[in-house]
Design an enzyme around this catalytic site. Structure first.
Site, PDB file in Angstrom:
ATOM      1  N   GLU A 159       1.820  -3.812  -3.919  1.00  0.00           N
ATOM      2  CA  GLU A 159       2.302  -3.856  -2.522  1.00  0.00           C
ATOM      3  C   GLU A 159       2.880  -2.507  -2.075  1.00  0.00           C
ATOM      4  OE1 GLU A 159       3.993  -7.422  -1.015  1.00  0.00           O
ATOM      5  OE2 GLU A 159       3.125  -8.639  -2.611  1.00  0.00           O
ATOM      6  N   THR A 214      -4.909 -10.676  -6.644  1.00  0.00           N
ATOM      7  CA  THR A 214      -4.155 -11.722  -7.345  1.00  0.00           C
ATOM      8  C   THR A 214      -4.764 -13.067  -6.949  1.00  0.00           C
ATOM      9  OG1 THR A 214      -2.166 -10.364  -7.348  1.00  0.00           O
ATOM     10  CG2 THR A 214      -1.848 -12.734  -7.673  1.00  0.00           C
ATOM     11  N   SER A 256      -3.699   2.766  -1.723  1.00  0.00           N
ATOM     12  CA  SER A 256      -2.663   3.289  -0.819  1.00  0.00           C
ATOM     13  C   SER A 256      -3.259   3.590   0.547  1.00  0.00           C
ATOM     14  CB  SER A 256      -2.068   4.575  -1.410  1.00  0.00           C
ATOM     15  OG  SER A 256      -1.564   4.340  -2.705  1.00  0.00           O
ATOM     16  N   GLY A 308      16.365  -1.848 -30.288  1.00  0.00           N
ATOM     17  CA  GLY A 308      15.852  -1.033 -31.392  1.00  0.00           C
ATOM     18  C   GLY A 308      14.428  -1.472 -31.749  1.00  0.00           C
ATOM     19  N   ARG A 361      23.978  -8.206 -32.570  1.00  0.00           N
ATOM     20  CA  ARG A 361      23.510  -7.221 -33.568  1.00  0.00           C
ATOM     21  C   ARG A 361      24.678  -6.410 -34.146  1.00  0.00           C
ATOM     22  NH1 ARG A 361      19.414  -6.312 -37.064  1.00  0.00           N
ATOM     23  NH2 ARG A 361      19.051  -4.077 -37.365  1.00  0.00           N
ATOM     24  N   SER A 388       5.648   3.467  -5.465  1.00  0.00           N
ATOM     25  CA  SER A 388       6.931   4.111  -5.146  1.00  0.00           C
ATOM     26  C   SER A 388       6.720   5.319  -4.234  1.00  0.00           C
ATOM     27  CB  SER A 388       7.633   4.559  -6.432  1.00  0.00           C
ATOM     28  OG  SER A 388       8.115   3.447  -7.132  1.00  0.00           O
TER      29      SER A 388
HETATM   30  C1  LIG Z   1      -1.530  -6.712 -11.004  1.00  0.00           C
HETATM   31  C2  LIG Z   1      -1.912  -6.257  -9.635  1.00  0.00           C
HETATM   32  C3  LIG Z   1      -2.006  -7.186  -8.607  1.00  0.00           C
HETATM   33  C4  LIG Z   1      -2.404  -6.782  -7.331  1.00  0.00           C
HETATM   34  N1  LIG Z   1      -2.581  -7.729  -6.355  1.00  0.00           N
HETATM   35  C5  LIG Z   1      -3.123  -7.356  -5.175  1.00  0.00           C
HETATM   36  C6  LIG Z   1      -3.474  -8.335  -4.192  1.00  0.00           C
HETATM   37  O1  LIG Z   1      -3.263  -9.539  -4.393  1.00  0.00           O
HETATM   38  N2  LIG Z   1      -4.056  -7.931  -3.044  1.00  0.00           N
HETATM   39  C7  LIG Z   1      -4.307  -6.617  -2.788  1.00  0.00           C
HETATM   40  O2  LIG Z   1      -4.830  -6.311  -1.725  1.00  0.00           O
HETATM   41  N3  LIG Z   1      -3.974  -5.645  -3.682  1.00  0.00           N
HETATM   42  C8  LIG Z   1      -3.405  -5.998  -4.874  1.00  0.00           C
HETATM   43  N4  LIG Z   1      -3.101  -5.032  -5.804  1.00  0.00           N
HETATM   44  C9  LIG Z   1      -3.410  -3.643  -5.520  1.00  0.00           C
HETATM   45  C10 LIG Z   1      -2.187  -2.738  -5.323  1.00  0.00           C
HETATM   46  O3  LIG Z   1      -1.546  -3.044  -4.109  1.00  0.00           O
HETATM   47  C11 LIG Z   1      -2.683  -1.284  -5.404  1.00  0.00           C
HETATM   48  O4  LIG Z   1      -3.031  -1.054  -6.759  1.00  0.00           O
HETATM   49  C12 LIG Z   1      -1.655  -0.290  -4.943  1.00  0.00           C
HETATM   50  O5  LIG Z   1      -1.460  -0.380  -3.561  1.00  0.00           O
HETATM   51  C13 LIG Z   1      -2.057   1.173  -5.286  1.00  0.00           C
HETATM   52  O6  LIG Z   1      -3.365   1.438  -4.900  1.00  0.00           O
HETATM   53  P1  LIG Z   1      -4.392   2.119  -5.930  1.00  0.00           P
HETATM   54  O7  LIG Z   1      -4.344   1.321  -7.169  1.00  0.00           O
HETATM   55  O8  LIG Z   1      -5.701   2.282  -5.262  1.00  0.00           O
HETATM   56  O9  LIG Z   1      -3.778   3.534  -6.238  1.00  0.00           O
HETATM   57  P2  LIG Z   1      -4.049   4.879  -5.383  1.00  0.00           P
HETATM   58  O10 LIG Z   1      -3.837   4.613  -3.949  1.00  0.00           O
HETATM   59  O11 LIG Z   1      -5.338   5.462  -5.800  1.00  0.00           O
HETATM   60  O12 LIG Z   1      -2.857   5.796  -5.910  1.00  0.00           O
HETATM   61  C14 LIG Z   1      -2.950   6.570  -7.117  1.00  0.00           C
HETATM   62  C15 LIG Z   1      -1.695   7.428  -7.187  1.00  0.00           C
HETATM   63  O13 LIG Z   1      -1.673   8.349  -6.082  1.00  0.00           O
HETATM   64  C16 LIG Z   1      -0.465   8.188  -5.354  1.00  0.00           C
HETATM   65  N5  LIG Z   1      -0.690   8.402  -3.932  1.00  0.00           N
HETATM   66  C17 LIG Z   1      -1.678   7.889  -3.160  1.00  0.00           C
HETATM   67  N6  LIG Z   1      -1.545   8.314  -1.899  1.00  0.00           N
HETATM   68  C18 LIG Z   1      -0.443   9.116  -1.861  1.00  0.00           C
HETATM   69  C19 LIG Z   1       0.218   9.863  -0.836  1.00  0.00           C
HETATM   70  N7  LIG Z   1      -0.196   9.861   0.432  1.00  0.00           N
HETATM   71  N8  LIG Z   1       1.329  10.577  -1.183  1.00  0.00           N
HETATM   72  C20 LIG Z   1       1.774  10.581  -2.460  1.00  0.00           C
HETATM   73  N9  LIG Z   1       1.184   9.907  -3.470  1.00  0.00           N
HETATM   74  C21 LIG Z   1       0.095   9.175  -3.164  1.00  0.00           C
HETATM   75  C22 LIG Z   1      -0.029   6.744  -5.627  1.00  0.00           C
HETATM   76  O14 LIG Z   1       1.341   6.555  -5.391  1.00  0.00           O
HETATM   77  C23 LIG Z   1      -0.407   6.599  -7.093  1.00  0.00           C
HETATM   78  O15 LIG Z   1       0.587   7.172  -7.892  1.00  0.00           O
HETATM   79  C24 LIG Z   1      -2.669  -5.411  -7.072  1.00  0.00           C
HETATM   80  C25 LIG Z   1      -2.541  -4.469  -8.104  1.00  0.00           C
HETATM   81  C26 LIG Z   1      -2.182  -4.882  -9.375  1.00  0.00           C
HETATM   82  C27 LIG Z   1      -2.097  -3.855 -10.473  1.00  0.00           C
END
Ligand SMILES: Cc1cc2nc3c(=O)[nH]c(=O)nc-3n(C[C@H](O)[C@H](O)[C@H](O)COP(=O)(O)OP(=O)(O)OC[C@H]3O[C@@H](n4cnc5c(N)ncnc54)[C@H](O)[C@@H]3O)c2cc1C
Length: 393
Positions: free
Chosen positions: A377, A172, A146, A353, A282, A380
């Site tokens: 991307e 990806t 994030s 179910g 069903r 939420s």
């Molecule tokens: C299957 C898959 C494919 C993906 N493909 C790509 C790709 O092709 N290229 C790429 O660059 N990335 C990719 N991603 C990465 C994806 O975009 C990130 O996982 C996502 O943006 C969340 O980042 P994070 O996993 O580091 O979670 P974190 O940023 O660590 O977040 C952890 C939690 O904290 C919350 N949080 C963080 N900051 C805040 C805030 N300021 N306020 C409130 N809540 C907050 C988040 O909402 C989440 O619930 C992919 C991820 C998956 C699972």
């Protein structure tokens, strides 16, 4: 009808919710392809975590690997709403394939199409559209998702070119990709204005794919780490202006989120249809379970929410088509569509179910796949942050 009535009618007709004939045909052809060529393999690809490279020629034949790329560069030149229709129809059958198509088109290809030089577009877009190369896009790192601007990957000047060091997580197509757009810090002091984008080709010395992620869902979509250890890239690998990579990436994500919203709408539609069909078949207590109000209300609520999500998604796509800024609208579309899709997949399992809990039915896979839509991307929580920032600014 009076003259005033007809003027009123003309004005009214400007807001037209009907798809065009071409859009209906597009939906039918992608749906027919997904039913015939994808559905029979969905479970096998999911179980084997197999990225279906063998289906690439068929995706190419339908223009699905260059959906919005300009025709001059070998793409199909379709509109953002057409793009949504394609992603929706793929996701209705296999969300994992839809995710791969969205990353290839909406992240890698879109970044090159929007910010590349003519030479970069000539070189890469045709190869991506023909499926000669699969695209990847790397923003996320192990310690920055994030908070992407706090990335650690660097690109340092070396002669006329650059040397990349660092690693991208959750990429990806990290293992199957041939062309990757990589965001890297070129001026630490300038923070988010000191990040640049580079096009890096597979096979570049020092670029290696890490372990393949063993995922909850979207298992047929390849996801892995990509490492850069003293990885040299030439000067012409710089994509867009030096220092603009993060700002450009945010613009790509604004549009990319419309694609994930469409994916969520398609997934929700697939789950809803599976639930509807099952409910009609069903029997319990001597009646079809579709006769029970508890089931009917779930179906009615899901059908209504899916329509609302589709309209939000198409509105954001329509704004993009008009060249309008749609940061707010794409975040709303992504937030709402992904959250209602989670509900649709949950209800699909519930309506099945016990059969919703086993792999013989598609319900459990929708339930696993859908969670990505509230995370990828931009989570939420981040969508709400973007929406609130836009509304309060
Ligand atoms: C299957 C898959 C494919 C993906 N493909 C790509 C790709 O092709 N290229 C790429 O660059 N990335 C990719 N991603 C990465 C994806 O975009 C990130 O996982 C996502 O943006 C969340 O980042 P994070 O996993 O580091 O979670 P974190 O940023 O660590 O977040 C952890 C939690 O904290 C919350 N949080 C963080 N900051 C805040 C805030 N300021 N306020 C409130 N809540 C907050 C988040 O909402 C989440 O619930 C992919 C991820 C998956 C699972």
């Amino acid at each position: 009808m009076t003259h005033a009535d007809s003027a009123f009618d003309n004005n009214m007709s400007r807001m037209d919710f009907r798809p065009t004939e071409e859009q209906e045909l597009l939906r039918q052809s992608v749906r027919a392809f997904a039913e015939a060529e994808v559905r029979p393999h969905v479970r096998e690809w999911d179980e084997a975590q197999h990225f279906p490279i063998e289906i690439v020629p068929k995706l190419v034949a339908l223009g699905l690997l260059g959906i919005q790329f300009p025709e001059a560069y070998g793409g199909a030149g379709l509109s953002p709403i057409d793009y949504c229709i394609c992603i929706e129809e793929l996701a209705r059958v296999d969300p994992a394939l839809a995710l791969s198509v969205a990353a290839h088109n909406g992240l890698c290809g879109a970044h090159i199409a929007a910010f590349g030089t003519d030479a970069q577009k000539q070189n890469y877009l045709g190869q991506l559209a023909r499926g000669d190369k699969i695209g990847a896009w790397g923003l996320t790192e192990s310690t920055s998702g994030s908070d992407a601007a706090s990335m650690q990957t660097t690109a340092a000047r070396d002669g006329s070119g650059w040397v990349l060091n660092g690693a991208k997580t959750f990429t990806t197509h990290g293992r199957v990709g041939d062309v990757m757009v990589v965001m890297a810090v070129t001026d630490r002091a300038a923070r988010s204005r000191g990040i640049s984008a580079f096009i890096v080709e597979r096979g570049t010395p020092g670029m290696t794919a890490g372990k393949k992620e063993d995922k909850l869902g979207m298992r047929a979509s390849d996801t892995s780490e990509v490492r850069f250890d003293s990885c040299p890239v030439p000067a012409d690998a710089l994509l867009g202006q030096e220092g603009r990579g993060f700002i450009d990436a945010m613009q790509i994500l604004d549009a990319g989120r419309i694609g994930i919203a469409a994916l969520a709408v398609g997934l929700a539609q697939g789950a809803y249809e599976a639930a509807l069909n099952y409910a009609k078949e069903r029997k319990a207590f001597g009646a079809s379970i579709s006769e029970f109000q508890a089931i009917r209300w779930k179906l009615a609520d899901n059908a209504t929410r899916i329509e609302a999500a589709r309209l939000l998604t198409y509105r954001a796509a329509w704004m993009k088509d008009r060249g309008e800024r749609m940061t707010l609208e794409s975040a709303m579309a992504k937030l709402y569509s992904s959250e209602i899709a989670v509900q649709a997949a949950d209800d699909c399992v519930q309506i099945h179910g016990g059969y919703g809990f086993v792999k013989d039915y598609p319900a459990e896979k929708f339930f696993r796949d859908v969670k990505l839509t509230t995370i990828g991307e931009g989570t939420s929580e981040i969508q709400r942050l973007v929406i609130a920032r836009q509304m309060l600014s």
